[in-house]
Each structure stands twice: as C-alpha cells, then as structure tokens.
Design a protein around this motif. Sequence first.
Motif, short mmCIF file in Angstrom:
data_model
loop_
_atom_site.label_atom_id
_atom_site.label_comp_id
_atom_site.label_asym_id
_atom_site.label_seq_id
_atom_site.Cartn_x
_atom_site.Cartn_y
_atom_site.Cartn_z
N LEU A 1 41.46 44.07 37.36
CA LEU A 1 40.89 43.55 38.53
C LEU A 1 41.38 41.87 38.39
O LEU A 1 41.58 41.50 39.61
CB LEU A 1 39.46 43.85 38.73
CG LEU A 1 39.07 45.14 38.76
CD1 LEU A 1 37.58 45.36 38.95
CD2 LEU A 1 39.83 46.10 39.95
N ASN A 2 41.10 41.37 37.47
CA ASN A 2 41.37 39.97 37.47
C ASN A 2 41.73 39.65 35.88
O ASN A 2 41.37 40.39 34.85
CB ASN A 2 40.25 39.26 37.82
CG ASN A 2 40.53 38.06 38.64
OD1 ASN A 2 41.51 37.35 38.41
ND2 ASN A 2 39.52 38.06 39.82
N VAL A 3 42.02 38.48 35.75
CA VAL A 3 42.53 37.88 34.28
C VAL A 3 41.88 36.34 34.29
O VAL A 3 41.87 35.50 35.47
CB VAL A 3 43.91 37.59 34.26
CG1 VAL A 3 44.42 37.19 33.06
CG2 VAL A 3 44.77 39.06 34.26
N GLU A 4 41.34 36.29 33.09
CA GLU A 4 40.45 35.11 33.09
C GLU A 4 39.45 34.55 34.16
O GLU A 4 39.59 33.55 34.89
CB GLU A 4 41.41 33.73 32.87
CG GLU A 4 42.13 33.81 31.49
CD GLU A 4 41.28 33.62 30.34
OE1 GLU A 4 40.24 32.58 30.40
OE2 GLU A 4 41.42 34.05 29.18
N GLU A 5 38.74 35.72 34.59
CA GLU A 5 38.01 35.52 35.88
C GLU A 5 36.77 34.55 35.54
O GLU A 5 35.80 34.80 34.77
CB GLU A 5 37.40 36.82 36.30
CG GLU A 5 36.74 36.78 37.64
CD GLU A 5 36.40 38.36 38.26
OE1 GLU A 5 36.03 38.52 39.42
OE2 GLU A 5 36.50 39.24 37.45
N ASN A 6 36.84 33.46 36.41
CA ASN A 6 35.77 32.59 36.32
C ASN A 6 34.54 32.89 37.21
O ASN A 6 34.69 33.29 38.19
CB ASN A 6 36.17 31.03 36.71
CG ASN A 6 35.40 30.09 36.34
OD1 ASN A 6 34.92 29.88 35.38
ND2 ASN A 6 35.04 29.17 37.22
N VAL A 7 33.35 33.06 36.49
CA VAL A 7 32.11 33.51 37.20
C VAL A 7 31.02 32.55 37.21
O VAL A 7 30.72 32.14 35.81
CB VAL A 7 31.80 35.04 36.86
CG1 VAL A 7 30.61 35.23 37.74
CG2 VAL A 7 32.85 35.84 36.96
N VAL B 1 35.86 51.40 42.15
CA VAL B 1 37.27 51.08 42.23
C VAL B 1 37.24 49.82 43.11
O VAL B 1 36.84 50.07 44.46
CB VAL B 1 38.27 52.28 42.63
CG1 VAL B 1 38.00 53.28 41.63
CG2 VAL B 1 37.35 52.95 43.88
N PHE B 2 38.00 48.79 42.82
CA PHE B 2 38.07 47.64 43.73
C PHE B 2 39.76 47.24 43.77
O PHE B 2 40.51 47.90 42.87
CB PHE B 2 37.52 46.22 43.05
CG PHE B 2 36.12 46.59 43.45
CD1 PHE B 2 35.51 45.86 44.33
CD2 PHE B 2 35.40 47.21 42.21
CE1 PHE B 2 33.99 45.97 44.41
CE2 PHE B 2 33.79 47.30 42.27
CZ PHE B 2 33.15 46.85 43.32
N GLU B 3 40.10 46.51 44.93
CA GLU B 3 41.53 46.11 44.84
C GLU B 3 41.93 45.44 43.65
O GLU B 3 41.30 44.59 43.20
CB GLU B 3 41.70 45.27 46.00
CG GLU B 3 43.00 44.86 46.51
CD GLU B 3 43.17 44.07 47.67
OE1 GLU B 3 44.04 44.38 48.59
OE2 GLU B 3 42.35 43.16 48.02
N PRO B 4 42.98 46.03 42.76
CA PRO B 4 43.50 45.29 41.77
C PRO B 4 44.38 44.62 41.47
O PRO B 4 45.34 44.40 42.52
CB PRO B 4 43.49 46.70 40.92
CG PRO B 4 44.25 47.51 41.91
CD PRO B 4 43.54 47.19 43.04
N VAL B 5 44.86 43.85 40.54
CA VAL B 5 46.02 43.12 40.08
C VAL B 5 46.99 44.20 39.84
O VAL B 5 48.13 44.19 40.20
CB VAL B 5 45.95 42.08 39.13
CG1 VAL B 5 47.19 41.27 38.89
CG2 VAL B 5 44.81 41.14 39.50
N LEU B 6 46.59 45.14 38.99
CA LEU B 6 47.39 46.29 38.51
C LEU B 6 46.74 47.53 38.43
O LEU B 6 45.40 47.49 38.05
CB LEU B 6 47.95 45.80 37.18
CG LEU B 6 48.56 47.08 36.56
CD1 LEU B 6 49.84 46.70 35.65
CD2 LEU B 6 47.96 47.80 35.25
N ASP B 7 47.39 48.55 38.76
CA ASP B 7 46.60 49.74 39.06
C ASP B 7 47.70 50.90 38.53
O ASP B 7 49.06 51.00 38.73
CB ASP B 7 46.32 50.09 40.46
CG ASP B 7 45.45 51.42 40.50
OD1 ASP B 7 44.74 51.56 39.54
OD2 ASP B 7 45.47 52.06 41.60
N ILE B 8 46.92 51.92 37.48
CA ILE B 8 47.99 53.08 36.95
C ILE B 8 47.41 54.18 37.63
O ILE B 8 46.31 54.56 37.53
CB ILE B 8 47.72 52.91 35.47
CG1 ILE B 8 48.04 51.60 34.75
CG2 ILE B 8 48.62 54.17 34.76
CD1 ILE B 8 48.00 51.38 33.14
#
Length: 1448
Positions: A559-565, A867-874
């Motif tokens: 879903l995200n990379v290095e997600e800042n929260v 399930v959410f809108e992803p960066v990558l989905d298999i």
Amino acid sequence: MQRSEAAGSARKRRHEAAQRHCSADSPLAKRSPAAGPAAAGDGSEDGDVVFWMPMSPRGTLQSALRRRTPSAGAASDSADSADGIVRRILDARHTAATAQHDASPTNARRRTARGTAHVPRLGRTGTGSSDTDGELGPAAAAAAAAAAAAALDPAADATPLAQRRARAIPRPLAPPKSEKMFDKRQLLSSLLPGGLASGAPTPTVEELTGATPDEHLQPPLPPPLLLLPGDLSTQDWGADSAHDLESFPGHGTELGAAAGSDPECATEQGQQSASAESAPTASAAAAEADDLDADFVLDDADIDSLLGDLDNLDGLDELLHSVDDGAAHAPSQRFRDCEKCLVLLVSQSQYTDAQAGARTQKAVRVYSQTAARERLLLLRGEWEATPVAIGDYVNVVGDIGRCAGAGGDVVIDSQQCDVLPILNPDVLVSCTHLSDSFLCVRRAVLKERVREISGEARTVMLVGQLLHDLFQACAVANRWDGAAVDAEMRRILPSYTEAMWECGMDEDAAYRQVAEVVPRFQEWAQLYMHARPRDGAHYKVHRGAEAAGEGAVAVSSILNVEENVWSPKFGLKGKVDLTVVARYARGGAAAVVPFELKTGRNTENAQHRAQLVLYTLLLADRYGVDVAQGLLYYPRTGEMVCVPRIDDELRALVAMRNTMTRFLSHAGDSMRRLPDMLGREFSCTRCAYQPSCFVAHAALEAGGARSAGVSADVWAAQVAHLRPAHLAFVHDWLRLIDAEESDMMRFRAELWSMAAEYRDRHTGRCLAGLRMDLAAAEDSREVGSFSRYRMAFVPAATDSGHHRRSMLDSQIGVGDPIIVSADGAQYALAVGYVVALERARITVGLDRPVRGVPKPLPGFERAANQVFEPVLDIRAVAGGGEETVVSGEVPAGAARDVFRIDKDEMKSTMGRVRANVMRMFVADAGNARCRRLVVDLDPPTFAPLHANVEARVLAVQTAKRLNAGQAHVIRTVLAANDYALVLGMPGTGKTTTIAELVGVLVGLGKSVLLASYTHIAVDNVLLKLADRGIPMVRLGSRSKVHPQLARFLPAAAGLESVQQLDEHFRRARIVATTCLGVTHPVFRAREFDYCIVDEASQITLPVCLGPLLEARRFVLVGDHHQLPPLVRNAGARDGGLGTSLFKRLCEAHPQSVVRLEYQYRMSAAIQRLANTLIYDGHLRCGTLRVARQTIRYPAADPPAAVRRWPFDCPRPPGGAWDMRWAEQALDPRRGAVFVDTDAIPAREHRADGADSAQNDTEVRIVRALTALLRACGVDDRQIAVLSPYRAQLRQLEIAHGIAGPRDRDADSPSSPSERRCGIEMHTVDRYQGRDADVIVISWVRSNSARAIGELLRDWRRINVAITRARTKLIMVGSQSTLARSPLLAGVLRILHSDGAVVAMPANALIPGPATAVADRPPALPPPPARAGEALLRGRPITSNIVAEQQGS
C-alpha cells in the motif's frame, strides 16, 4: 386544565429527582471520590473537596467549580488559578451564549409574545442562579450581554498558558465529519423518563419538557450537546443518516438537536418558551418552561434504573433499527473513538479491589471538549503513575462505554486495555525513540531534544540503509531477478557517495556487502510475495501466541513505502518501511499490517517488537481499521516474525510515552526537566549522548559524579573543564530555547487542532482546499533527497464553482518548509519546501510522493478483507497463476482528494540549535577557543600585516575600485587572530566587500566557510565569485539554490566515485551553506581557516554557533541597527534570545568593530533621515552622483498625470477631487515625503479574525500614488510597496490585482491593468536587504488613542523601512499617531524642516466639505536637526562613533 395539572405533576417529579441527586444519600454522591462529610455540606475544612452532581455538562462544570468549600480560600478564586479562570470563562461564555440565543429570530417571536427577555439561570447552585424565574427587560439583557462579552478575555494577571487553556475549556472541538458520533441510547435516554423502566407508558415530548404541543416544531436551540452519564455505546453518525433521522418520531426536537451540526444543541429544551402560535396558553406555558433548568430535565429521568434496564425493554431492537445509520452492523474497530479532555483536577483516592483489597488510584477530573461534558478518570494499576497535572490535555482513546460507570466515571486499569489515556497528545513522540526508551529514558528524550550529535559514522548503518532502499525498490516492482536487482543497486549507490565517503568505504566494498544479502531477498520473495500463502511461507509468533508456533502468510499487496504517519490521537509519529496487505493461511483474512526490515542478526531485539506494536496504532489511525499485528523480516537469518499487539506490551509502551511527554511538552517560559540519570557506568561510557547528558546534568541539575552514578574519572573527563560561568550559560540558553520551542510546538499543533479553512483564513499559515495536479508530478530519482518529488497543487472548485482566494495571500512563501496533509485527519502525508508560488498554483518539493487518502477497494470488509488501493497488487488468475499489477506511486484516485498545505514551524531545527550549545562545552580544543571568545568574552587580538599581504590588499583595492572603508575592512580581517566584526550600514556594499574579502583569503591559500541564515544571502555572495575559477562547493537542496550556482552542488559535479568526491571536497577553497546546514559530513572531515557569516545581526546566538565551531577564525557581518533575529516567544526574546551574537560582541568590544560607511543606494535627502537619527552622521554617499540622484518621469510630469487621472474613480457629485497633495508627493525635488492623512481622517481597523491592523483609506491612497507613478512612466519593477502589517499587505495586493479577495474567482482579476501589475509588495521585515527606486510605505496606525502598537515601537524596523529607497521615499500615515514613535517623530521633524510633509485635504478622497478633526494635534515644530542627536547615542557601539566625530 388537565394539561396544566400534568405539567405541574411533571415539574414536581423533576424537583424531587433533583433533590435525590443532590442529597448526600444519593447513590451517585456516595460513589463520588469527593463523597463524605464535606460533600454533604458540613463545613469541612478540606478546601479540595468538590461537590459533584450528575447534571448536564454545563451545570456540572459550573457546580463543581462554584461549590468549593469556603476554606479553599482566595487561592481558588484568584485570577491566575485554574479554577478561577475556568469559573469566569464559563460564566461569561454562558451569558454570552444566552444573549445570542435570545437574539435569534425564533426566540424574538417568543419574547414578543411574553413582552420580556428571558435570561436562563447559569446553574442551580452557582452565582447568579435563582429559584425564581430570571426575567429581565431588554435593556438589562443587553447590559448583561455586554458584560459577558467584556468578561470573555481572561484576567490580565493570568499567565499566557493559563489564558489559552482557559479559553479552550468550554469550547467543544468539533470532530471531523467522519468521526462524529451519534449515541442511540443517549437518544432514548433523552426521550424516555425514568418511569418507563417500570412499565409506565412512553411520555410525549410535551410531557417530558413541559412544552405545548406545537413547541417542538420550532428550530432547536444551540446549547451544548447532551451527553448523559452511563454505559453509552456509540455508532458512527454520517451524512447518509439524514433519512433515518427524519423517520424517527419527534426528530424536530430532542433528536434534531442532538444530531445537529452545532455541538451545542440539546440541553435547553426545557428552557424554550411557548411559541407565538400558542398565544392563548403562552403565559402559563412560558412560566412552566422558563422555570426549568436543563439540569432538571436531565435529572427528571432516573438515569440509573433507565440505563440499567434499557436492554430489557420490549421492542428495543426495532427502536434501534429505526434510527440505524448504516454502520450498526460494521465490525468494531478497537481504539476508534477518542475524546480530547482538559484536566481540571487531580487527586488521590482509594478503591476496593476484589482480590487485593484497598488500593490507591489517581482521580482525574477532566472536561471533554469532544463530548462537551465532564468526566472523572480513575487511573488504577500501572496507569496510576501517569504524570498528569492540572492544565494538561488527555486523549481518552477506546471504548469509553465499556469502562464508564453510571455516573460517567471512566475506570482505566491494568486488567483491561479497552481505553488508553494519551497524555499531552499534541506532543508527537517518535516511535523509534519511544521503543528505545526502555534502555534509557534520558537518552530517548535527548534524542528528541538534541539532534545531530557529531560522532563516527557507522558502516553498519550505511549498509542497512542501502539494503532498505534496495528491498523497497524491488518490492514495489516485484522484480527480484538478478539483472533487476543489480540495476537497482547500481542506481541507488551513487546517491550514497557522500555517506560512503564519510565512512571511508568505496563503491566496491558497499556493493559487496549489499550483494551478500541479495540471495536472501530473492528467497523471501519467492516464498512470500504471492496472492495466497504458499507452503513453507512460515512465520514465528512473538511470545508464542495461541497459534502455537508457526503459520503461513503472503504479502499480496503493498500500500505504501516509507509511509510517514502523524497521529495526534495517539501522540505518536513514525515512518513505516512498508505498509502491506498480508493474507494468512488460517481463515484467509486480508489484513493491513506494518512490515519492517531489520538488517541486523539479533532476532530477539525487544526494541524491534516495540516499534512494530506502535506502528499498528499509527496504521489503525491512518487506515481506519483495526491493525492487530505486524511483520518483522530479518534477511540475514531468513526469519519472519509476526508481532501481535499484546495488551500488556501496549500498556507499557503507552505508559512510557506518557512519561516521556512530561519532559517533551512545552512549559511556557520555564525550563523543561530531563529524566533521571541511568546511573550505569558501563552503559553511559558507551553512549553517544554521554557528553551532552553529562553537561546537562551538571548545568541543569547541579549534578556530580555521585548523582550520575559514575566514577569521578569518567565524570571529570566530560565536565572538569567547565567553570560555573559556563554551566550558567548552558542553563540560561537552554531555557530560552525551550521557551521558543513552546511557541513552535503550539503553532504546529494547529495542524490538527484547527480546521484547515479556519487556519487558512485567520492565520495565513495554511492553504486549504487544494487538489493535486497529477500531470505535474515528477520524480528526480535522487534517493535520499529531501525534495526528490516535485508536485503541484491547485485550488479545488467549491460547490458554487468558484475558487479560493489567491495563494499569494498567505504567510507561505517560496523556500518555506511545508507539510502536505489530506482532509479526513490524514496528517503529514509528505514534508518538503515550496519551490514556486503563483496566484492559483503552488509547486512543492517533497521527500515522498503524496498518495492521498487510503481508498478501500470493492469487497472491502473492515475485519476480514482490509483491501485498499495499492502501489503493487499480486492477483490470482485462472489456472493457478498470478499477475502483478503496478499502480504507480501516485494513484489516479488522489486527484479526487482535497489537500491542505501548512507552513511547518520546523520544530526539529531546535534540536540542532541545542546541539550547537552543547557542542561548545564538549571537551575539545576547538570548542575551548569558542568558549573563551563567546562565553568568557575575551577581547579579540590583532597582529600587524606582513608586507606581502598589504601589497595584495592594495592591488585588489586598485583593481576592484574599492573605497577606503572596504579596504580597511579587508585589512582588519586579515590582521585578526580571533574574530572581526563588520558593521555594514544600509547600501554600503556588504555583499561586494564579502566577495572581495573571500577572494583575497583564497589568494592567500586560506579555506573559507561562507554561511548565512538564508540561502538567498549565501547565493548573493557566491554569484559574485562564480566566474573567478575558485574551487567551491555549494551545499543544500537543489530546489533552494540559485540556478546559476547549481553546478557547484556535489550531485551536479559529475563525480563518479568516492575517490573523486574526496578530491573534490579537499580541493574546494570555499564551502557555502546555511547556518543550519553544517551537519554535512564535510564538516567532520576538515576544519576551515575562516568562517564568514553574513546577516549575522539577524541570527540568534545558538544558530550562529554552528558554523563558528567549524573554523579557526570567524568574521561576523551585519547591522544590529536593523531588524534583530526573529523570536516568537516574548519571554525568550526579552530574556536574550533576541540578541544576536553580533550585537553581544559589538557591545562587549566596540573597538573591534570596523564600519562600512560609504553607501551607494540612497540619495542625500533619503540618507539624511537614518544618518541623523540612527548612524550619527557616519553614513556617507559613495559618489556625488548617488547623492544628487532624483526620480525621473519619462512619460509625463505629475501634474499632467493627475489631470488624466489614470485609474477608474468616480467623480464626486457637485465637486472635484483635490489632487494637489498627489502632485506635491510626487514632486521629484522631494526625495523623501510624508503624506499626512489626519484631515481625512484615515482610521485603522481590524477585520473579523484578522491577525493585524489594516487601513482601507491608506490602501486607496497608495493605490492612487502607484497609479500616478505608472502614468508618469515609472516601470513597475522600480516600485515597491511596504507595510509593517500583513493584513494591510493583503489589502494592498487585492487593490493592485496581485491577489484576489477571498470571495473572488482566482482566475478573474478585476481589470486588465491589474493583471499586468508587477509592483512588488512586502512586509518591512521581508524586504530587509533589498531596495527599489521608489518605495511607498503604508504605516497603517491611525487612532484617537495615538497607539502605535508593538511593531512600530521597534525603531530598527522603521530604520529598515526608510533606508530601502534609492530616489523616492513616500510615507503615508497619520502624523498625530505616528509622532508617538520617537524615531518617526524625528523623521517628521526633519521632513518639516525640508517642507516635505504633505497634508491631505479632507476632500482628497472623500467628497463634500472639509470635516473638522477634533483630535488633530498642533503642528510639530520644525527645528533643524542637531549633530549628535542620534537615538542610539550612549549605546556601547555608537558611543565610540559619536566620540570619534566630536573628537575630529
């Protein structure tokens, strides 16, 4: 008659219920912690006892504060006590709200029917309450409203912190729409009386409230939202629930009030009087209804029996279903609900535990701003140690209903984890530092407060970062073959050339160490990167949960990379390596989990697990689902570990976070403490923070070796070189830094405590309502760059089709640090800087792409299919295969999201500032030199110049045509053994002098560190050196460096290896950066011969220390007669933080100051003002041409321009404008002129919500002057308009078409001429260091009290304003008001003597006969200026100058 009897019976029941609840025998009174003899009103001497009654929120709060026992004394009523402030503010706001309620059209009809104005009682026991109906006439009601409005301001003797918190008490914080809660039991409780539980028939609304049958048709009133005590379950209340609301009986009254948009909408149904339509029974009904207090309406119901038996009611399910909002059947999300509470009272009490017997607990009385009610929090077990204090904020997160008793008491103990108390939630603690705190809390706090401690670079950290970047890059593409991995490694390595150089590692060594782990990555991907779990894709469970060892899992989506929260709910912040969707073999559930890559070999590291547990809270807040576990991957051992969120670990982490915030939260102007010393010599001697920790212990805590828990030798090695004066310096300056940081933290907290639109409109520190321009998104592919991603945002269209106001109308400018967030409490999606700013577009450079709000996919289930809108989905495909779908870093759905951009107060920079102070006291020879000069104030020494050096200076002076003052500066610097101070007066060519000085130093084989506070100042010097062939390095972000200097950035130098970079750095004779940029590795590898700091008078001492510590000698260039360093906190400013190091050294050693006296900017007439009043005659025109320069009008002379009247302005009826004032103001023979507006007059005012004053008449005058200047042929680029006030600047921009008004379409300027306007407009502060041919100043202040305000009291700001013009200075203002400023009074005297004060006639802008101005003072006498009347005479630096003039 029957109706009257029923009403009387209902009223009797209400009074009986009130008496039951108020009595000492009441069950609720017995359960109260304050119950006892004092609670029964026996006159106990215990001043802390508080009467507590289960009433409405407002009544409860007032009664709790007012019914203190008399023995509490005057302290409880004092202005600066918490209770005193709360009491006054509540009373005043309630009275004001009552007046506003009575002024509404609906209630006006009722007042007409009764002929009186009703003022409801404040409370049944409070001051001003009465047992009789409170009827006042209209005049009395108006007087009460005026008195309430005047009382809204807290007492002047209260501290600022107390005032802010008091203002916040009665104001419920409206939660975001998605988080608003609707309680169905509350609805039933508000509709059903206590008799229903025993089988009584359901009463009507009229019977409950005593109102007439038609009264419920009136619109609901806006008192606070009714929240009853008891075990209340909650459900989401969204926009889709409107049809359910309308279908419920009686929705126009109690239900309509409870679900209204106004949070104050449900407690005063009993106060409504009869409507005008029911006039025949108005008198009786009004008397009945008006006598009711909202508390009686609540207490009429037997709350205990009602809530206790509510679930047994017949037909309850049908009733609940009739108001179902669609979310009733959604799975419960743990820790979803949150109430932000202000602590009012803290005390200790006892309770009886079933197993342990009598135990102590901490009773915390709070006011819930979210629920608009009071609660009692009972902290038990490990929560009892929570360091909560009066005035703190606490977030109560979780299912409060499960922990709440019948009286609303919330029990928080160690036996359950349904509710978490989050202390000081506005302090966002780093998850990484918090997970490290169990080893040493003091070190964790120091990591948060002191940044950039110098130390040896660790190769293991560099390799770990390389592995992280490689793993993430391969994962988001799902490409793990050898060629793809190798290509990514080759792409990533050049971005770490500087880090490898610092570690002493070359590319081959780094490549080999990373390549060793690549096969592990490939094995992991083969096992785990699939749509469904594969055989062998096992994981271990932390603490061996019920699954007994191992299970299987697949990572099916990223879903995200290095997600800042950032989570102000939990008071945490963090950056997650990967946010993934994991599918487990058991049950096949798809769950959002944090995924962390750990490159070490220790798979039992407790810090790793703690960090992951905290990340589950962050992602739960970000994605709105329950995140119950996380995944750890150790590639060196091949282990996958599932870390469930275990309650006891979570409680321990939150408790430790609460402890840390006591040392991190701002404390106003006071010093913040540090945690106790660890006291373990073995650990302390191996800690990178040992030097700072020991220095702080000695300076802040008066500690020694014994209190530190170390041997005398270990202690002496760190602090033996420090004298008492040094320790006092550390103490004082850290206290000032803490005070300044408190204001920065408060401004940053506005991000979540203030709505975006409100912050945009009223503070200017936010741009709200933006949409992303996906077509403009760029990726520079510079790994690790703070502004790698360039993205653009444009105003989002409103429902009416109009756009927001101009983006130029804010406090955000190019180069400012910013935070990008999304609507829906999605904070800090990315951080970066403003790259470009236009009227309807802002371009920013960000550290990561903005993906927008997480968007659920079809089939989403909150519990089983997250399930959410992803960066990558298999995805699984037919035949048992899989396909990989890469959506990209910025999904298309992000274009639909609404964003906000907030100015970042850069709290993190204060950590670097503290590090500068600490570094100066660490045991080091270079630091000792700096301590001697800066702290001990040893005088600088100078040595004679060698003949060859003197010859070089003469050669440069001749070749570059330097004046005598500039050559003298260069000689002084070359002769200095320690430092030199250069006083650069306005227009004297400081930049040119610095450039030539650098050239001479480089020619002598010296290395130079060039620094300033701003990138612009650094680049201005480098631009004069760029073409001289001098080897130089410019450090900084590409987006903030001048385009012509980008080639000097290390990344643009074409360096292909670590060896080439090493040669590049060592060959450079000039290294240039900002004062906060000295954390680069190059400064740990070399020491410079000279450090030159420009704008030194505008830099605080701790910031200025950074570059000075990197050189053997330093040169400070500035002018402390102009604006000082920017310091927000008044206490810190007055305490010394507003005094620059430049000024400190100038006043200590005035003989070391060398002046630049010849200026090349101002004409003689303009120069005379500052030279006479500020510089005591030492400022001189560099040439005769400069002295005699005047403005030229190529198109027309002013009289001709006035006759044409070039801008649209209606002619006055029956008369003509008197424009002779404009001709006189533009007369080229007057270089400086003052336009006096007293005869008009032009009064200042403040717009609603504005943060500064504005003057609309002066706006029109300035608009007229600029139009005439343009008509005379003066180019827009030659004109600048200044004002000290931002609000005035906004109005000036609107008047000139540079910025549109708030309600104007941003794409539709008012006229073609305005669209082409290129006149610069700035505040005085922003324009320091710049100039223009023509300067027009709007001083704004004009009032009968002759008040000039804080900004105009600072003579340095006025000095900046009057020294910006070359040929023409026009000032517009009120002579009578501005004469109260000593410096402006001197300016007016000089201009009077020159005949340059132009009095505007009354009909200059306003048609009709002249209007007498009663308060206009007599004309100022115009005596000639005397030599030596400078305002600064007698100050250390200028007294020497005056003596020199008088002696010559």
